[in-house]
Design a protein around this motif. Structure first.
Motif, PDB file in Angstrom:
ATOM      1  N   ASN A  36       0.746  -1.179   0.136  1.00 32.55           N
ATOM      2  CA  ASN A  36      -0.162   0.039  -0.032  1.00 32.55           C
ATOM      3  C   ASN A  36       0.777   1.373   0.170  1.00 32.55           C
ATOM      4  N   GLY A  37       0.390   2.288  -0.644  1.00 31.23           N
ATOM      5  CA  GLY A  37       1.206   3.510  -0.874  1.00 31.23           C
ATOM      6  C   GLY A  37       2.549   3.492  -1.659  1.00 31.23           C
ATOM      7  N   SER A  38       2.764   2.371  -2.469  1.00 34.37           N
ATOM      8  CA  SER A  38       4.111   2.242  -3.323  1.00 34.37           C
ATOM      9  C   SER A  38       3.944   2.813  -4.508  1.00 34.37           C
ATOM     10  N   GLY A  39       2.741   3.354  -4.799  1.00 32.28           N
ATOM     11  CA  GLY A  39       2.538   4.247  -6.081  1.00 32.28           C
ATOM     12  C   GLY A  39       1.834   3.293  -7.285  1.00 32.28           C
ATOM     13  N   LYS A  40       1.174   2.245  -6.960  1.00 31.11           N
ATOM     14  CA  LYS A  40       0.482   1.713  -8.015  1.00 31.11           C
ATOM     15  C   LYS A  40      -0.604   2.576  -8.753  1.00 31.11           C
ATOM     16  N   THR A  41      -1.579   2.962  -7.815  1.00 25.04           N
ATOM     17  CA  THR A  41      -2.934   3.516  -8.267  1.00 25.04           C
ATOM     18  C   THR A  41      -2.149   4.810  -9.186  1.00 25.04           C
ATOM     19  N   THR A  42      -1.162   5.612  -8.442  1.00 18.91           N
ATOM     20  CA  THR A  42      -0.548   6.637  -9.332  1.00 18.91           C
ATOM     21  C   THR A  42      -0.204   6.268 -10.502  1.00 18.91           C
ATOM     22  N   THR A  43       0.494   5.168 -10.750  1.00 22.21           N
ATOM     23  CA  THR A  43       0.963   4.657 -12.107  1.00 22.21           C
ATOM     24  C   THR A  43      -0.117   4.417 -12.978  1.00 22.21           C
TER      25      THR A  43
HETATM   26  P1  ATP Z   1      -2.758   1.788  -2.263  1.00 19.61           P
HETATM   27  O1  ATP Z   1      -2.706   0.149  -2.615  1.00 19.61           O
HETATM   28  O2  ATP Z   1      -3.071   2.025  -0.759  1.00 19.61           O
HETATM   29  O3  ATP Z   1      -3.865   2.224  -3.137  1.00 19.61           O
HETATM   30  P2  ATP Z   1      -0.598   2.518  -4.185  1.00 19.61           P
HETATM   31  O4  ATP Z   1       0.519   1.600  -4.500  1.00 19.61           O
HETATM   32  O5  ATP Z   1      -1.870   2.476  -5.209  1.00 19.61           O
HETATM   33  O6  ATP Z   1      -1.451   2.217  -2.654  1.00 19.61           O
HETATM   34  P3  ATP Z   1      -0.661   5.381  -4.489  1.00 19.61           P
HETATM   35  O7  ATP Z   1      -2.118   5.475  -4.391  1.00 19.61           O
HETATM   36  O8  ATP Z   1      -0.215   5.208  -5.787  1.00 19.61           O
HETATM   37  O9  ATP Z   1      -0.123   4.012  -4.037  1.00 19.61           O
HETATM   38  O10 ATP Z   1       0.129   6.389  -3.480  1.00 19.61           O
HETATM   39  C1  ATP Z   1       1.638   6.520  -3.631  1.00 19.61           C
HETATM   40  C2  ATP Z   1       1.887   7.705  -2.631  1.00 19.61           C
HETATM   41  O11 ATP Z   1       1.558   8.893  -3.327  1.00 19.61           O
HETATM   42  C3  ATP Z   1       1.259   7.774  -1.457  1.00 19.61           C
HETATM   43  O12 ATP Z   1       2.277   7.911  -0.251  1.00 19.61           O
HETATM   44  C4  ATP Z   1       0.331   8.469  -1.436  1.00 19.61           C
HETATM   45  O13 ATP Z   1       0.042   9.114  -0.110  1.00 19.61           O
HETATM   46  C5  ATP Z   1       0.873   9.547  -2.115  1.00 19.61           C
HETATM   47  N1  ATP Z   1      -0.334  10.355  -3.068  1.00 19.61           N
HETATM   48  C6  ATP Z   1      -1.170   9.607  -3.746  1.00 19.61           C
HETATM   49  N2  ATP Z   1      -1.960  10.671  -4.679  1.00 19.61           N
HETATM   50  C7  ATP Z   1      -1.649  11.859  -3.904  1.00 19.61           C
HETATM   51  C8  ATP Z   1      -1.999  13.257  -4.156  1.00 19.61           C
HETATM   52  N3  ATP Z   1      -2.965  13.451  -5.050  1.00 19.61           N
HETATM   53  N4  ATP Z   1      -1.379  14.246  -3.436  1.00 19.61           N
HETATM   54  C9  ATP Z   1      -0.299  13.762  -2.679  1.00 19.61           C
HETATM   55  N5  ATP Z   1       0.040  12.616  -2.321  1.00 19.61           N
HETATM   56  C10 ATP Z   1      -0.370  11.553  -3.253  1.00 19.61           C
END
Ligand code: ATP
Length: 302
Positions: A36-43
């Protein structure tokens, strides 16, 4: 199908995605694994043009994104965490609305397409109920049905089994396997190692924004060149094989520094050592991921 070069996203000081080179090939079921939080959703959001990259390049289906979004996205089915739907409308009505922006066709064609998609995800019986009465798992399936309406060449799914019970997870896995068998390339993110291990052909591991591993699953799991033996006569085996060539695991199994399992078996049996189990050693995905991510780790990746 998906290629990125040094793709990065920064939020202030935070490097949410830190220069990743994804390489997803036609015919892959690509598992994008990370805590969680590794950046998957952002990618995933960057791939689909929903979030602007800070730097780097993206190609989907051979075309640059987001500049080619209009031609590329109609060929891509996507499901992102928490699929959106109108709660007061039925699942079927939501899909009809969603489909109106898609492939078009007569009213009847669209109804058939929506019916087929509901059937594929196992919602045929409840498609007429208002979405506000759906469980999380049903919403997730509805989102997947939306992604399928376009008969996509590429499916991009963010945590597609979130909120599903084991039966639901099994059904989605079978659905993705059958779509893959029909030629769809699948990219899915997950923090569940077991899910990726059972479903995927290729794996990418994200650790705090960095892609620490990307390989075919079969290559990651190929034999290590050693043989694992379970025997009640461990002491005799140690003497026979020699200390330097043997290691004892926590569960008492012996790891012998030879990949020739039949030869090891023969040597043990000929010396009167009882063999309960013997097999070439393979690394589990968990071991591979832990090594790649470093011991500081990916504890929430299971
Ligand atoms: P999860 O499985 O919890 O969804 P993830 O791997 O998809 O996690 P992301 O949601 O991509 O991770 O988040 C990656 C990092 O970027 C996290 O530290 C998150 O807090 C941060 N982050 C994501 N979106 C934003 C935003 N809009 N503004 C600031 N920080 C953000």
């Amino acid at each position: 199908m998906i290629v990125t070069h040094a793709l990065a996203k920064r939020y202030g000081q935070l490097h949410a995605v830190d220069g990743i080179d994804l390489d997803v090939r036609e015919g892959d079921i690509y598992g994008f694994l990370g805590a969680n939080g590794s950046g998957k959703t952002t990618t995933v959001r960057m791939l689909l043009g929903l979030v602007h990259a800070t730097s780097g390049e993206i190609e989907l289906l051979g075309q640059p994104m987001p500049s080619s979004a209009r031609t590329v996205l109609p060929q891509v089915g996507a499901l992102i965490e928490g699929p959106a739907a109108y709660g007061h409308l039925s699942g079927r009505a939501n899909l009809l609305l969603f489909d109106a922006a898609g492939r078009g066709g007569s009213r009847r064609t669209r109804r058939t397409r929506v019916g087929d998609a509901l059937e594929q995800v196992g919602l045929a019986g409840v498609g007429r109920r208002p979405v506000r009465n759906y469980s999380l798992g049903m919403r997730q399936r509805l989102g997947l049905a939306g992604a399928l309406l376009r008969a996509p060449r590429l499916l991009i799914l963010d945590e597609p089994t979130n909120g599903l019970d084991p039966q639901g997870i099994h059904e989605i896995r079978e659905l993705l396997q059958s779509l893959h068998a029909q030629g769809t390339t699948v990219f899915l993110s997950s923090h569940l190692l077991a899910e990726i291990e059972q479903l995927c052909t290729r794996v990418g591991v994200l650790d705090r924004g960095r892609l620490v591993l990307q390989e075919q699953l079969a290559d990651l799991q190929k034999p290590t060149g050693r043989t694992v033996v379970h025997t009640p006569d461990a002491e005799a085996a140690r003497v026979l094989i020699g200390e330097g060539l043997i290691e004892v695991l926590d569960d008492g199994a012996l790891v012998i520094a030879s990949g020739d399992a039949p030869a090891v078996n023969r040597a043990l049996v000929e010396a009167g050592i009882r063999v309960q189990e013997l097999a070439p050693q393979r690394r589990s995905l968990e071991q591979v991921v832990l090594e790649a991510a470093g011991s500081s780790g990916d504890r929430s990746v299971r």
